[in-house]
Design an enzyme around this catalytic site. Structure first.
Site, short mmCIF file in Angstrom:
data_model
loop_
_atom_site.label_atom_id
_atom_site.label_comp_id
_atom_site.label_asym_id
_atom_site.label_seq_id
_atom_site.Cartn_x
_atom_site.Cartn_y
_atom_site.Cartn_z
N LYS A 119 38.44 35.75 82.24
CA LYS A 119 39.93 36.20 82.07
C LYS A 119 40.81 35.16 80.98
O LYS A 119 41.21 35.50 79.89
CB LYS A 119 40.72 36.51 83.09
CG LYS A 119 42.05 37.21 83.07
CD LYS A 119 43.00 37.00 84.15
CE LYS A 119 43.66 35.66 84.27
NZ LYS A 119 44.39 35.50 85.30
N ASP A 137 43.11 41.28 84.11
CA ASP A 137 44.18 40.59 85.28
C ASP A 137 44.53 41.50 86.48
O ASP A 137 43.93 42.60 86.40
CB ASP A 137 45.37 39.98 84.42
CG ASP A 137 46.35 40.97 84.30
OD1 ASP A 137 46.08 42.22 84.26
OD2 ASP A 137 47.49 40.50 83.96
#
Length: 247
Positions: A119, A137
């Site tokens: 991420k 996320d």
């Protein structure tokens, strides 16, 4: 589903034409550090913390040589400050020793750094290097499942599934639009269904407030006339800048 997903993206592109990363940064190193700090806290809290951090330690070399206790004191407001300090000093040392003090522009290199997962790496690649990536996320995970784009629950599998739906060139901006929508309208506990621009495309419509007036009161940030999360937002951001941290 693919047609519905792509239509959703087109609508969000109109609504959030100003979507952007909500972390303040001036260079790849600052974005990398800010993204590591953003775990388990808000981008606003990070943006209120990093000016002091970067004033004291503007380069990887500076941060690698920092006294951990001093770094912990600065980043304490972001939570988990001991583990984050260890990651920041560790990744800075790796940048200094292995990459000539520069943030690498390859996914495989970024995820080798302490505290950096896929991420974080995609945030850096997409926004500091212009290399497309999907940022999975908590908001992105929630919305793509609400929209039935995928049934996957693991971030890497979600990334792969959504990546099959959209052209690669769309990945970074798609991430920003979905995250903006999740932060402002499609909340976790009380989604503002009655104020949602993609309600007609949403198979989960009705999970939240459907009355338009009541839903409007659930909107956040610039959609509610409130400041955004960045102290230094882009010029096209229609809301107010966030306030600096109290002295």
């Amino acid at each position: 589903m693919v047609r519905r997903a792509r239509k959703t993206n087109r609508v969000l592109a109109e609504v959030f034409s100003y979507a952007h990363p909500e972390l303040d940064f001036e260079n790849p190193f600052e974005l990398l550090v800010a993204t590591v700090l953003s775990a388990q806290t808000t981008d606003l809290r990070v943006n209120q913390t990093t000016p002091r951090l970067f004033a004291a330690y503007p380069t990887p070399e500076d941060l690698a040589a920092a006294d951990p206790a001093a770094v912990e004191e600065i980043i304490r407001p972001t939570g988990f400050f001991r583990s984050k300090t260890k990651s920041l000093i560790g990744l800075s040392a790796a940048l200094r020793d292995d990459f000539g003090g520069e943030v690498p522009g390859r996914l495989d290199d970024l995820v080798r750094l302490p505290g950096v997962g896929r991420k974080t790496a995609h945030v850096v690649l997409g926004n500091a290097f212009g290399r497309p990536g999907i940022t999975v996320d908590t908001h992105f995970q929630r919305l793509v499942r609400r929209w039935k784009w995928t049934e996957e629950t693991e971030p890497e599998k979600i990334e792969a599934a959504v990546g099959e739906i959209f052209p690669k060139k769309e990945w970074t901006m798609l991430s920003h639009r979905v995250i903006f929508h999740g932060r402002r309208i499609c909340h976790s506990r009380k989604p503002a269904c009655g104020a949602c621009p993609v309600a007609h495309l949403c198979p989960s419509y009705g999970e939240g407030e459907t009355d338009p007036e009541k839903a409007k009161r659930l909107l956040k940030y610039e959609l509610a006339g409130q400041p955004g999360q960045r102290l230094r937002p882009p010029a096209d951001f229609p809301g107010k800048p966030a306030p600096a941290a109290a002295p």
